[in-house]
Design a protein around this motif. Sequence first.
Motif, short mmCIF file in Angstrom:
data_model
loop_
_atom_site.label_atom_id
_atom_site.label_comp_id
_atom_site.label_asym_id
_atom_site.label_seq_id
_atom_site.Cartn_x
_atom_site.Cartn_y
_atom_site.Cartn_z
N UNK A 38 14.54 -5.24 16.98
CA UNK A 38 14.06 -5.22 18.36
C UNK A 38 12.56 -4.92 18.40
N UNK A 39 12.07 -4.18 17.43
CA UNK A 39 10.64 -3.91 17.30
C UNK A 39 10.12 -4.65 16.09
N UNK A 40 9.06 -5.43 16.25
CA UNK A 40 8.55 -6.25 15.16
C UNK A 40 7.03 -6.19 15.12
N UNK A 41 6.50 -6.36 13.92
CA UNK A 41 5.05 -6.48 13.76
C UNK A 41 4.78 -7.03 12.36
N UNK A 42 3.56 -7.42 12.11
CA UNK A 42 3.13 -7.82 10.77
C UNK A 42 2.10 -6.80 10.32
N UNK A 43 2.38 -6.13 9.21
CA UNK A 43 1.52 -5.06 8.69
C UNK A 43 0.88 -5.56 7.40
N UNK A 44 -0.42 -5.87 7.48
CA UNK A 44 -1.11 -6.45 6.32
C UNK A 44 -1.00 -5.55 5.09
N UNK A 45 -0.55 -6.14 4.00
CA UNK A 45 -0.48 -5.42 2.75
C UNK A 45 0.84 -4.72 2.48
N UNK A 46 1.73 -4.64 3.47
CA UNK A 46 3.00 -3.94 3.27
C UNK A 46 3.83 -4.58 2.17
N UNK A 47 3.89 -5.90 2.14
CA UNK A 47 4.68 -6.58 1.12
C UNK A 47 4.17 -6.33 -0.28
N UNK A 48 2.85 -6.26 -0.43
CA UNK A 48 2.26 -6.00 -1.75
C UNK A 48 2.65 -4.60 -2.23
N UNK A 49 2.53 -3.61 -1.35
CA UNK A 49 2.89 -2.25 -1.71
C UNK A 49 4.36 -2.12 -2.05
N UNK A 50 5.23 -2.73 -1.24
CA UNK A 50 6.66 -2.64 -1.51
C UNK A 50 7.03 -3.32 -2.82
N UNK A 51 6.38 -4.43 -3.12
CA UNK A 51 6.62 -5.12 -4.39
C UNK A 51 6.29 -4.21 -5.57
N UNK A 52 5.12 -3.58 -5.52
CA UNK A 52 4.69 -2.73 -6.62
C UNK A 52 5.55 -1.47 -6.74
N UNK A 53 5.89 -0.87 -5.60
CA UNK A 53 6.71 0.34 -5.63
C UNK A 53 8.13 0.03 -6.09
N UNK A 54 8.69 -1.07 -5.61
CA UNK A 54 10.04 -1.42 -6.03
C UNK A 54 10.09 -1.70 -7.53
N UNK A 55 9.06 -2.38 -8.05
CA UNK A 55 8.98 -2.58 -9.50
C UNK A 55 8.97 -1.24 -10.23
N UNK A 56 8.18 -0.30 -9.75
CA UNK A 56 8.07 1.01 -10.39
C UNK A 56 9.44 1.69 -10.45
N UNK A 57 10.17 1.69 -9.35
CA UNK A 57 11.47 2.36 -9.31
C UNK A 57 12.51 1.61 -10.14
N UNK A 58 12.53 0.29 -10.06
CA UNK A 58 13.52 -0.48 -10.81
C UNK A 58 13.31 -0.33 -12.32
N UNK A 59 12.07 -0.37 -12.75
CA UNK A 59 11.79 -0.19 -14.18
C UNK A 59 12.21 1.20 -14.63
#
Length: 253
Positions: A38-59
């Motif tokens: 219901x609430x939406x926005x585009x947050x520049x750079x969020x995808x990059x940060x999530x990609x790097x953090x998810x890699x860190x946790x998965x590894x």
Amino acid sequence: MARGKKIYEGKAKTLYEGTEPGTLIQYFKDDATAFNAEKKDVIEGKGVLNNMLSEYFMVGLGSIGVPTHFIKRLNMREQLVRTCEIVPLEIIVRNYAAGTMSTRLGIEEGTQLPRPIIEYCLKDDKLGDPLVSEEHIAAFGWASQQDMEDILSLALRVNDFLSGIMYGVGIKLIDFKIEIGRVYEGDFQRLILADEISPDSCRLWDMETGQKLDKDVFRRDLGSLTDAYTEVARRLGVLPKNQQPVTKPTLIN
């Protein structure tokens, strides 16, 4: 990175066919949603940060023997992951009362729970991902009894790992959500951790100030989401200490 056809597009990620058999390319978007979109926005750079953090946790989880779908990070926004059949449940692990638990049960946010509490929601956006019991799961065949035992074991191992990592950098792990996939090896199946682990799927509070460093910043209009996620990445060593918030990334293949 060359991609195959689009397989699925969710609120925060898009999946494409991988270039190797049995793989997918997981692309992290900058889209932010809350309250069942219901609430939406585009947050520049969020995808990059999530990609790097998810890699860190998965590894990190892989290094202690937790099986995951993660193979490798391809670039700033993409990961190569193993194809799996997603169990149609969201598994929520709660260490402290917050969010919907506080609303449902009238428990003050931040109250430490007597032990980690595991909750299950049916993955269905149209229904608002409703809370379901183990009886529902068994009756409707979403997962077997053995699956549920394995899911519980995986969830608690992930909780132990994440809680320790976060404690070491002054962050309190309030709760988090994971998804589980099935992979088949001959006549046998096993369960693996899938999707992502990032501040999008965790509640993270600074241990001293209580400052929120997760998607509640967006949900509750508490400031800059990229500043919050960048702070988590800095503390974990995923980004240098003097790294500015990630905006307008250029490597978006």
